[in-house]
Design a protein around this motif. Structure first.
Motif, PDB file in Angstrom:
ATOM      1  N   GLY A 169     -55.099 -54.321 -56.036  1.00 35.09           N
ATOM      2  CA  GLY A 169     -56.425 -54.473 -55.465  1.00 35.09           C
ATOM      3  C   GLY A 169     -57.524 -54.525 -56.499  1.00 35.09           C
ATOM      4  N   LYS A 170     -57.155 -54.484 -57.789  1.00 42.63           N
ATOM      5  CA  LYS A 170     -58.155 -54.514 -58.855  1.00 42.63           C
ATOM      6  C   LYS A 170     -57.933 -55.734 -59.749  1.00 42.63           C
ATOM      7  N   GLY A 171     -58.982 -56.474 -60.000  1.00 38.50           N
ATOM      8  CA  GLY A 171     -59.042 -57.519 -60.995  1.00 38.50           C
ATOM      9  C   GLY A 171     -57.785 -58.346 -61.196  1.00 38.50           C
ATOM     10  N   PRO A 172     -57.243 -58.363 -62.434  1.00 39.70           N
ATOM     11  CA  PRO A 172     -56.107 -59.223 -62.767  1.00 39.70           C
ATOM     12  C   PRO A 172     -54.882 -58.984 -61.893  1.00 39.70           C
ATOM     13  N   ALA A 173     -54.581 -57.727 -61.583  1.00 42.20           N
ATOM     14  CA  ALA A 173     -53.419 -57.439 -60.735  1.00 42.20           C
ATOM     15  C   ALA A 173     -53.597 -58.039 -59.352  1.00 42.20           C
TER      16      ALA A 173
ATOM     17  N   VAL B 159     -46.254 -57.907 -67.099  1.00 47.04           N
ATOM     18  CA  VAL B 159     -45.036 -58.045 -66.292  1.00 47.04           C
ATOM     19  C   VAL B 159     -43.849 -58.354 -67.204  1.00 47.04           C
ATOM     20  N   VAL B 160     -44.055 -59.243 -68.168  1.00 44.34           N
ATOM     21  CA  VAL B 160     -42.985 -59.588 -69.110  1.00 44.34           C
ATOM     22  C   VAL B 160     -42.582 -58.367 -69.943  1.00 44.34           C
TER      23      VAL B 160
ATOM     24  N   THR C  57     -39.314 -56.192 -59.932  1.00 44.60           N
ATOM     25  CA  THR C  57     -39.453 -54.768 -60.249  1.00 44.60           C
ATOM     26  C   THR C  57     -40.477 -54.569 -61.367  1.00 44.60           C
ATOM     27  N   ALA C  58     -40.447 -55.472 -62.352  1.00 42.96           N
ATOM     28  CA  ALA C  58     -41.406 -55.396 -63.455  1.00 42.96           C
ATOM     29  C   ALA C  58     -42.836 -55.564 -62.948  1.00 42.96           C
ATOM     30  N   TYR C  59     -43.026 -56.500 -62.014  1.00 45.41           N
ATOM     31  CA  TYR C  59     -44.356 -56.681 -61.426  1.00 45.41           C
ATOM     32  C   TYR C  59     -44.820 -55.397 -60.750  1.00 45.41           C
ATOM     33  N   ARG C  60     -43.959 -54.782 -59.953  1.00 46.00           N
ATOM     34  CA  ARG C  60     -44.348 -53.570 -59.229  1.00 46.00           C
ATOM     35  C   ARG C  60     -44.734 -52.445 -60.201  1.00 46.00           C
ATOM     36  N   LYS C  61     -44.024 -52.340 -61.301  1.00 44.16           N
ATOM     37  CA  LYS C  61     -44.359 -51.306 -62.287  1.00 44.16           C
ATOM     38  C   LYS C  61     -45.680 -51.616 -62.979  1.00 44.16           C
TER      39      LYS C  61
ATOM     40  N   ALA D 258     -48.124 -53.260 -61.758  1.00 48.10           N
ATOM     41  CA  ALA D 258     -49.223 -53.173 -60.788  1.00 48.10           C
ATOM     42  C   ALA D 258     -49.484 -51.755 -60.316  1.00 48.10           C
ATOM     43  N   ARG D 259     -48.603 -50.816 -60.681  1.00 46.50           N
ATOM     44  CA  ARG D 259     -48.746 -49.447 -60.184  1.00 46.50           C
ATOM     45  C   ARG D 259     -50.114 -48.871 -60.572  1.00 46.50           C
ATOM     46  N   GLY D 260     -50.875 -48.450 -59.562  1.00 49.05           N
ATOM     47  CA  GLY D 260     -52.199 -47.885 -59.802  1.00 49.05           C
ATOM     48  C   GLY D 260     -53.277 -48.924 -60.018  1.00 49.05           C
ATOM     49  N   LYS D 261     -52.908 -50.220 -59.989  1.00 41.50           N
ATOM     50  CA  LYS D 261     -53.882 -51.285 -60.260  1.00 41.50           C
ATOM     51  C   LYS D 261     -53.978 -52.302 -59.130  1.00 41.50           C
TER      52      LYS D 261
END
Length: 351
Positions: A30-34, A84-85, A19-23, A25-28
């Motif tokens: 397909g971009k760079g680090p995400a 994420v952490v 769940t933390a990953y999804r939050k 990554a929200r809006g990011k």
């Protein structure tokens, strides 16, 4: 006092991490680090889970850059893995703190936000004769780690969670060093200059911990001083009253109370004024009956839009980025009397 009931193991629980990953990554996506993290998502989450479980996790270096919008800010972005952490940690500890925050603290809270703060401010401007606008000098660079950890530890009993917080705090030491102008408080010696301080602007934890840091101050103003019309958004806060004498007395008490948190006000800006004369707050000039955008905010976006359009013409910026920026700006400024400004600024925009 409400205690955090979640344990350290809850932070690295698989569902919590995902769940933390999804939050994060929200809006990011397909971009760079995400995108790179997502490419081997399961492996990355398993490794992160193992690092947290064995307490071998350590935050990585920040990527810092200057953001010039309405004013200059140093933004420090943590690596995506660390973000994420941050989300995983906040999902476990935030609810206990959130339940204790005052109603009229509006920043970085679900169901609050800029526009609700503006609405409440204007409501009180219509009811009270005077307002005392305040903002803290060098707020994020000034936040003292020792005091913050003490505040957090009152609600967090789990020692491993405390150590994780300590690692995150330590990772930010020095990031804002050049942004901080040393201030000495009564009782300080020369070693006070070396006190660990500063929260990187850009971390989810920094935004949340800022509210934790000022929580006791919020309750001091609203309960001990007895100010029934007080609101705060990060380090900007307003007190309303029908008595100038009350506001002068409260101002002196506020300065003394903030010193206990090793914070100071912009004292020249902290002056009582009639509400009918308007007050600047969150990029707007508010009056009891209407709102205007602060000119420098409009000029700042005009320059940003010009840069985006130039990038679009040279194929450095895609149409979606321009469209998202314009829509976001319109959605923000439409809450003020800005129809003429929006029409003038966007009249010649052609994609």
């Amino acid at each position: 006092m409400i205690q955090v009931t979640g344990s350290y193991a809850d932070i690295y629980d698989w569902d919590n991490l995902y769940t933390a990953y999804r939050k994060a990554a929200r809006g990011k996506r397909g971009k760079g680090p995400a995108s790179r993290f997502e490419f081997r998502l399961e492996d990355n989450l398993v490794q992160l889970q193992d690092d947290l479980a064995t307490e071998s996790y350590r935050p990585g270096p920040y990527n810092s850059f200057i953001l010039r919008e309405s004013k200059r800010r140093l933004i420090s972005a943590a690596p995506f893995r660390d973000r994420v952490v941050h989300h995983a940690l906040c999902q476990v500890i935030e609810p206990a703190f959130e339940r204790g925050f005052i109603h009229h603290s509006y920043a970085n809270r679900v169901g609050k936000g800029t526009h609700k703060a503006l609405d409440q401010c204007q409501e009180w401007m219509a009811r009270y004769r005077y307002v005392l606008p305040c903002d803290v000098r060098q707020f994020f660079p000034s936040i003292d780690h020792s005091l913050l950890q003490r505040i957090l530890n009152r609600r967090i009993q789990d020692s491993a969670t405390r150590r994780l917080i300590g690692h995150i705090l330590q990772s930010g030491i020095g990031v804002l060093a050049d942004e901080y102008e040393m201030t000495y408080f009564p009782g300080d010696d020369l070693f006070a200059a070396n006190r660990p301080r500063g929260l990187p602007i850009g971390n989810l934890t920094s935004q949340f911990w800022a509210n934790c840091y000022l929580d006791s101050f919020d309750r001091f103003v609203s309960r001990e001083l007895g100010c029934g019309a007080y609101l705060r958004y990060v380090d900007d806060f307003l007190l309303f009253a029908d008595s100038k004498a009350d506001l002068r007395r409260w101002r002196a008490a506020i300065i003394e109370r903030l010193a206990g948190l090793r914070l100071t006000l912009h004292e020249m800006r902290t002056q009582t004024r009639p509400t009918v004369d308007g007050v600047r707050f969150l990029g707007f000039t508010l009056f009891p009956t209407h709102r205007r955008l602060v000119p420098r905010v409009g000029h700042s976006y005009w320059r940003r839009l010009a840069g985006l359009l130039q990038g679009y013409r040279h194929n450095r910026v895609n149409r979606g980025a321009v469209d998202a920026s314009v829509r976001g700006w319109i959605n923000h400024v439409r809450f003020a009397d800005t129809w003429g400004l929006r029409r003038a600024m966007l009249a010649d925009v052609r994609l």
